[in-house]
Write a protein that holds these residues in place. Structure first.
Motif, PDB file in Angstrom:
ATOM      1  N   LEU A   1       5.493   5.321   3.280  1.00  0.00           N
ATOM      2  CA  LEU A   1       5.216   4.093   2.342  1.00  0.00           C
ATOM      3  C   LEU A   1       5.292   4.331   0.972  1.00  0.00           C
ATOM      4  CD1 LEU A   1       1.741   3.375   4.044  1.00  0.00           C
ATOM      5  CD2 LEU A   1       3.897   2.215   4.395  1.00  0.00           C
ATOM      6  N   THR A   2       5.093   5.730   0.243  1.00  0.00           N
ATOM      7  CA  THR A   2       5.371   6.028  -1.045  1.00  0.00           C
ATOM      8  C   THR A   2       6.724   5.815  -1.404  1.00  0.00           C
ATOM      9  OG1 THR A   2       3.317   7.139  -1.293  1.00  0.00           O
ATOM     10  CG2 THR A   2       5.026   7.594  -2.656  1.00  0.00           C
TER      11      THR A   2
ATOM     12  N   ASP B   1       2.809  12.353   7.009  1.00  0.00           N
ATOM     13  CA  ASP B   1       3.794  11.414   7.212  1.00  0.00           C
ATOM     14  C   ASP B   1       3.755   9.908   6.656  1.00  0.00           C
ATOM     15  OD1 ASP B   1       3.361  10.609  10.708  1.00  0.00           O
ATOM     16  OD2 ASP B   1       1.969  11.641   9.131  1.00  0.00           O
ATOM     17  N   VAL B   2       2.780   9.583   6.981  1.00  0.00           N
ATOM     18  CA  VAL B   2       2.398   8.044   6.565  1.00  0.00           C
ATOM     19  C   VAL B   2       2.586   7.693   5.071  1.00  0.00           C
ATOM     20  CG1 VAL B   2       0.776   6.374   6.600  1.00  0.00           C
ATOM     21  CG2 VAL B   2       0.795   7.761   8.653  1.00  0.00           C
TER      22      VAL B   2
ATOM     23  N   CYS C   1       0.904  -1.196   0.076  1.00  0.00           N
ATOM     24  CA  CYS C   1      -0.054  -0.076  -0.071  1.00  0.00           C
ATOM     25  C   CYS C   1       0.935   1.176  -0.092  1.00  0.00           C
ATOM     26  CB  CYS C   1      -0.766  -0.026   1.177  1.00  0.00           C
ATOM     27  SG  CYS C   1      -1.988   1.189   1.091  1.00  0.00           S
ATOM     28  N   CYS C   2       0.322   2.298  -0.760  1.00  0.00           N
ATOM     29  CA  CYS C   2       1.312   3.420  -0.919  1.00  0.00           C
ATOM     30  C   CYS C   2       0.945   4.667   0.053  1.00  0.00           C
ATOM     31  CB  CYS C   2       0.758   4.142  -2.261  1.00  0.00           C
ATOM     32  SG  CYS C   2      -0.695   4.689  -2.576  1.00  0.00           S
TER      33      CYS C   2
ATOM     34  N   ASN D   1       0.076   9.720  -5.218  1.00  0.00           N
ATOM     35  CA  ASN D   1       0.982   9.871  -4.270  1.00  0.00           C
ATOM     36  C   ASN D   1       2.518   9.739  -4.895  1.00  0.00           C
ATOM     37  OD1 ASN D   1      -0.770   9.918  -2.100  1.00  0.00           O
ATOM     38  ND2 ASN D   1      -0.921   7.777  -1.606  1.00  0.00           N
ATOM     39  N   LEU D   2       2.452   8.704  -5.953  1.00  0.00           N
ATOM     40  CA  LEU D   2       3.898   8.448  -6.331  1.00  0.00           C
ATOM     41  C   LEU D   2       4.251   9.864  -7.232  1.00  0.00           C
ATOM     42  CD1 LEU D   2       3.157   5.424  -5.443  1.00  0.00           C
ATOM     43  CD2 LEU D   2       4.730   4.928  -7.218  1.00  0.00           C
ATOM     44  N   ASP D   3       3.602  10.309  -8.022  1.00  0.00           N
ATOM     45  CA  ASP D   3       3.942  11.310  -9.066  1.00  0.00           C
ATOM     46  C   ASP D   3       3.860  12.515  -8.518  1.00  0.00           C
ATOM     47  OD1 ASP D   3       2.312  12.717 -11.837  1.00  0.00           O
ATOM     48  OD2 ASP D   3       4.559  12.244 -11.626  1.00  0.00           O
ATOM     49  N   LEU D   4       2.534  12.991  -8.072  1.00  0.00           N
ATOM     50  CA  LEU D   4       2.421  14.542  -7.534  1.00  0.00           C
ATOM     51  C   LEU D   4       3.008  14.719  -6.341  1.00  0.00           C
ATOM     52  CD1 LEU D   4       0.657  17.053  -8.376  1.00  0.00           C
ATOM     53  CD2 LEU D   4      -1.238  16.241  -7.111  1.00  0.00           C
ATOM     54  N   ARG D   5       3.119  13.842  -5.540  1.00  0.00           N
ATOM     55  CA  ARG D   5       3.840  13.885  -4.308  1.00  0.00           C
ATOM     56  C   ARG D   5       5.326  13.588  -4.182  1.00  0.00           C
ATOM     57  NH1 ARG D   5       0.106  15.395  -0.296  1.00  0.00           N
ATOM     58  NH2 ARG D   5      -2.102  14.808  -0.862  1.00  0.00           N
TER      59      ARG D   5
END
Lengths: 189, 286, 652
Positions: free
Chosen positions: B206-207, B201-202, B190-191, B232-236
């Motif tokens: 995880l990401t 922070d979580v 899970c991301c 989560n992976l791209d924008l953040r």
């Protein structure tokens, strides 16, 4: 939530609570033999006050207050790792969900900001039929007193046309409103 | 093979995941699949509705299935795994608590409209072989890791698709698009999901783990099939870099964008420029 | 007929909720009953004497005892009445305990039911006929299926007792799983050192005939007289000529054959002897990897064999043996760890099964006894052992405990710390099962003397990081997630039934449970017998167990066979099916449904087809009687008339 140090089982074990959790989650908690696999698989355990296998243990021992007031049940993201790995075929994620629902009903939610986010989400669904993302972030930030959360992302999503500036109202709003109303009256029973 | 499905985009496809919607539509058009939009669809309720009672979410999601049925459609395809879960749960709640469900929903419901993900459509209905034959611009000498996210294949009894620990559907599709797929151990980890705003922070942690593993296996890009994972992976990714003192620079594309590019659909149509992390390196021949 | 009825009080078991005196009084009113009494414990010696005295003084011709279930004491009472001169089948037992007094506490209702049950038994008895057993000769040879330690022990014990033994073993060598082990718990004995001499004995004893690399093809017959067809699988080497010199293995060019004995670690040659202490020590060609048998080129072994033993044209051969009893010791298989996708077995080379690790530890194993990682040959320093892989797990359909893994994991951890003193060993466990002699002390030794760290909690996932593996587990005692970066992970795979166990059971006509383990006659009191006369069990095929228990069962099965063969003939059970040829229409349905192959169709001189029962094979199950459209085939002592008599009296 404070970890209990001396458990007066006969005084604190709430059998009705155990039965209610089993009914709402559809799972039989006595099947759990406390192997710890769910806790070992949980990606969120680093921030839990009780690892998920201890939440199951607390339910087995009827420790209603401790469980419903815990952080763990609200930090759980429902990612299904625990359910997928349980050797006893217990849907652990469903137990966590049942506990979340019961903590709302009992008014003892520990992570109020998360519930706030969910409530704002549902308010928007009720009002527009779809989630107006900009509105959601804005309303949450204000209400949570964190006005600058994700402000850094604002410019680029705006420029790339990913940020809707006006909500889209669906035509069947009445039907949505009625679903909410019927649900509330059903819940009131 | 399915040629015509009801299409449920989900709320994020109108906003943050607009390029996912664009690429799904463009790809399905090229592959000859007719997407029939569910008229006046409403939000499925996703995770938030489950905090009060699965009944609310089931009813909200169920309305869409009922509308699809009334249009004469038996299969609904959605690109969002969370929406997929909500739609399938509607059928499940209908089976387990029919009278309560119908009470709250307030419209006729048959419970036999099947809900599938876009990944399922591409893998099971169309298949990697057909896609490979149609590829014009393969991703030669590029390594793309498949990140499935936590909901597409778990739990196995509910998802009934691919494998919960080591799924291969997206792997095969990426290979069909011409790229190499290194072994990726965190396929279904899970991301951080919807906790991005409330518990950042979580998500960072995880990401960050997923990006780290992708980099460790030599990925040139990450393929996803979920708007929240993508966000989560791209924008953040920048936020992750700042929080973990890292310098990830991994493009994260939707699987529909990857296949679309390989089939020769132009990048603007696929919404490539809407991605946060720059993709130029990916499109340069090695 | 003159019938005597005896109502047992069984202490308070029956008398507590049934008015036995009233039942006896009522019984006197039943037709043909001339004597009825109730008694405290009918099965006791004085109780039996009461019955025998009554038979004499009242000239009884039939006896009904109303007491516990016939499964308890029918045999006892039959013997008792036989002593008093009555045919044992002129006896009926009404169950007024398990079926009556034990069900509820309503005394009136129970007494009424007891009266009904007794009346039913009386009516049946009135329809009974005297039955007589026949004697059949016993062939004092025994077949042992399986050459593992249980089968070996059974064979040696039978042989020592002067019996001829035929042993059939599926693998090219006997020794089973025990031959693959390096050391055994809790003594850390070298496995081949203790098993080896027994294996050699099996080969050398005059009265043991060993068929290795062979399988049971078909079994027919009955206790005392079984006919067994054995398939000798083609080895492509004449084992009468082969001396086991091993020259062929040195020169064989096909070096990538799957090494079954070493669990797929490393490779072997297409022609090979599985391990140095193999019995028989003969070469065998694996046809999947032989260059000549697959592609028509080579034949090097044929050229260099000093005794010209290679036979490329060899085919499977069927031989027939006749035996009087069968001991099944077919062993087990180990769970396939690849089922657990989250552990990465089969995906990551350094995640191995415990049996693979055992081969690594063994001096005759793939790495010459040096502990190395399969991926890069490096010596591991951090090793994690994971218990309960494929045991105690409903989600993979293995809910049972395999009983040996806690012990063998401790053994492997101790061996590891011994071989690599600066290693760190971790055992992930849920519980520790160590019931045998010295077993718990052994587990303590692993932790106290050898410093193995035991962590209570299952492992959720294993994934690679660099060239090592991250083991993500839990310590439920502390309530934390545990992360260990390991060089090697050993999975304690559980015991499951052998591949082919179910088809073999069907050939033997014995039962198996839902997990494929063979069913014993009684789980507590008859662990090595089956419900099929003449077939006995030994070892793990009956259920997971360790070596001492398997050896014990091997000897137990042998002693059952010795007892069976202590006489020259055996008595058959007369409660078998018989055919009324006048009513038989020759449809053959009974032959089709008989699970034991006890029915044959025959042609009479006038050309008509009739069914015929082989009385010695018939087990009295009654399926034929239920199937027969004409009711021509009946079951003695449970004929349609007898059963209907019981039912009809209830409606009077």
């Amino acid at each position: 939530m404070q970890r209990p140090h001396v458990l007066q089982i006969q005084k604190t074990c709430d059998q009705e609570f155990i039965k209610r959790v089993e009914r709402e989650s559809g799972q039989q908690v006595s099947k759990c033999y406390q192997c710890g696999n769910c806790g070992a698989s949980c990606g969120y355990t680093f921030d839990f006050d009780f690892p998920v296998n201890q939440i199951m243990r607390l339910v087995q021992l009827g420790q209603k207050e401790t469980v419903l007031g815990s952080r763990s049940i609200w930090l759980c993201a429902n990612c299904q790792a625990c359910t997928t790995r349980c050797p006893c075929n217990i849907e652990v994620a469903r137990v966590m969900e049942a506990l979340r629902i019961m903590s709302v009903a009992e008014g003892v939610v520990s992570k109020k900001n998360i519930l706030l986010f969910y409530d704002e989400f549902l308010n928007l669904v009720r009002r527009y039929g779809r989630v107006f993302e900009t509105g959601l972030v804005a309303r949450y930030n204000i209400k949570a007193l964190k006005p600058f959360t994700d402000a850094d992302l604002g410019p680029q999503v705006l420029m790339k046309g990913k940020l809707a500036l006006k909500p889209h109202k669906i035509k069947g709003l009445k039907a949505i409103e009625e679903i909410f109303k019927r649900f509330e009256s059903h819940r009131g029973k | 093979m399915l040629k015509r499905v009801a299409y449920y985009p989900g709320c994020s496809c109108e906003g943050m995941a607009i390029e996912y919607d664009q690429s799904v539509r463009a790809l399905c058009y090229v592959l000859g699949i007719e997407l029939v939009g569910i008229p006046d669809w409403n939000c499925c309720g996703s995770t938030p509705s489950h905090s009060y009672d699965p009944l609310l979410g089931a009813a909200l999601a169920g309305r869409n299935l009922a509308i699809a049925k009334s249009q004469g459609l038996d299969v609904v395809m959605t690109p969002c795994p969370s929406c997929l879960k909500a739609l399938k749960t509607a059928n499940q709640v209908f089976r387990e608590r029919p009278s309560e469900f119908l009470d709250v929903l307030g419209m006729p419901f048959s419970g036999d409209v099947r809900a599938i993900s876009v990944l399922q459509l591409l893998y099971e209905e169309i298949g990697p072989n057909l896609i490979q034959k149609a590829v014009k611009f393969p991703f030669k000498n590029k390594k793309i890791v498949p990140y499935y996210g936590c909901l597409l294949t778990r739990p196995p009894a509910f998802a009934q698709f691919d494998d919960p620990e080591n799924p291969v559907s997206m792997d095969r599709l990426i290979e069909a698009a011409g790229a190499a797929v290194p072994d990726f151990p965190h396929k279904t980890e899970c991301c951080g999901a919807a906790l991005g705003i409330t518990q950042r922070d979580v998500v960072m942690r995880l990401t960050g783990r997923i990006l780290e593993m992708a980099r460790a296996v030599g990925a040139d890009a990450v393929a996803v099939a979920c708007p929240l994972c993508q966000q989560n992976l791209d924008l953040r990714q920048d936020q992750v870099n700042r929080a973990l003192k890292e310098n990830f620079n991994l493009p994260v594309l939707y699987i529909t964008q990857i296949i679309g590019c390989a089939l020769g659909i132009d990048r603007k149509t696929l919404g490539i420029e809407k991605l946060a992390v720059k993709t130029d390196a990916l499109f340069q021949s090695a | 007929m003159r019938i005597g009825v005896f109502i047992c009080q069984c202490g308070t078991n029956i008398a507590g909720t049934v008015d036995t005196r009233a039942v006896a009084k009522k019984a006197m009113e039943f037709p043909d009953v001339v004597f009825a009494v109730d008694y405290m414990y009918t099965c006791s010696e004085p109780g039996q004497k009461e019955i025998q005295d009554a038979i004499a003084s009242h000239r009884l011709q039939g006896v009904v005892v109303a007491a516990c279930s016939p499964r308890m004491h029918e045999a006892t009472f039959r013997r008792a009445v036989k002593k008093a001169g009555i045919n044992p089948y002129m006896f009926e037992q009404a169950n007024i305990r398990e079926h009556c007094s034990w069900i509820g506490t309503d005394r009136e209702a129970n007494t009424r039911k007891a009266i009904d049950l007794v009346r039913m038994s009386v009516e049946k008895l009135r329809c009974n006929q005297a039955l007589f057993s026949t004697q059949v000769a016993v062939n004092k040879r025994v077949l042992v299926i399986g050459g593992g330690v249980a089968g070996i022990q059974a064979a040696l014990d039978c042989s020592d007792g002067g019996l001829e033994v035929v042993m059939v073993e599926r693998e090219p060598s006997i020794g089973g799983k025990m031959a693959k082990l390096d050391k055994t718990f809790p003594t850390i004995d070298c496995s081949s050192c203790i098993l080896g001499p027994k294996m050699v004995d099996v080969a050398q004893k005059e009265n043991i005939r060993l068929y290795a690399y062979s399988e049971v093809e078909a079994i027919s017959g009955y206790i005392g007289n079984f006919k067994v067809d054995i398939r000798k699988k083609a080895t492509y080497v004449d084992w009468d000529a082969c001396t086991g010199c091993g020259e062929c293995t040195q020169k064989c060019p096909s070096k990538k054959a799957f090494d079954y004995f070493n669990e797929g670690l490393g490779t072997t040659t297409a022609i090979n002897i599985p391990f140095p202490q193999a019995i028989p020590k003969k070469a065998r060609i694996d046809s999947d990897y032989c260059r000549y048998l697959t592609g028509g080129k080579c034949r090097v072994c044929e050229k260099i064999c000093p005794v010209k033993a290679i036979r490329f044209d060899m085919k499977d051969e069927i031989v027939t043996e006749e035996v009087g009893a069968i001991i099944v010791a077919s062993g087990y298989d180990l769970f396939d760890a690849r089922v657990y996708g989250e552990y990465g077995g089969g995906r990551y080379p350094d995640v191995i099964s415990a049996m693979q690790y055992e081969r690594i530890l063994s001096a005759s194993g793939p790495y010459g006894g040096h502990i190395r990682r399969p991926s890069d040959g490096r010596e591991p320093k951090e090793i994690v052992f994971i218990s309960c892989v494929g045991s105690r797990d409903i989600s993979v359909d293995r809910p049972y405990c395999s009983g040996v893994c806690c012990m063998y994991i401790a053994k492997q951890a101790i061996m590891t710390r011994d071989h690599i003193p600066d290693s760190n060993c971790y055992v992930s466990y849920m519980d520790i099962r160590a019931p045998g002699k010295g077993y718990d002390e052994f587990i303590r030794r692993a932790q106290e003397e050898y410093g193995v760290k035991y962590i209570r909690g299952r492992v959720g996932r294993i994934y690679p990081r660099g060239d090592r593996l991250v083991v993500q587990g839990a310590d439920t005692l502390l309530g934390v997630q545990v992360e260990i970066e390991a060089d090697l992970v050993v999975l304690a795979t559980g015991v499951e039934c052998s591949a082919g166990a179910r088809p073999l059971a069907e050939k033997l006509r014995i039962s198996y449970d839902q997990h494929g383990f063979y069913m014993e006659s009684h789980p507590k009191l008859r662990p090595v017998e089956t419900n099929t006369a003449g077939v006995f069990l030994a070892g793990v095929c009956q259920g997971p167990k360790d070596i001492p228990a398997s050896v014990g069962q091997g000897s137990a099965a042998a002693s059952k066979v010795q007892a069976l063969f202590s006489r020259d003939t055996i008595e058959t059970d007369p409660q078998v099916a018989y055919v009324n040829e006048n009513m038989c229409i020759g449809c053959g349905k009974c032959e089709q449904v008989c699970p034991f192959g006890a029915i044959r169709m025959k042609t009479l001189r006038d050309g008509s087809r009739k069914s015929e029962v082989l009385e010695t094979v018939c087990q009295g199950c009654g399926l034929c009687n239920a199937t027969c459209p004409n009711k021509a085939i009946q079951l003695r002592h449970s004929t349609d008339d007898q059963i209907l008599a019981e039912i009809n009296t209830l409606f009077d």
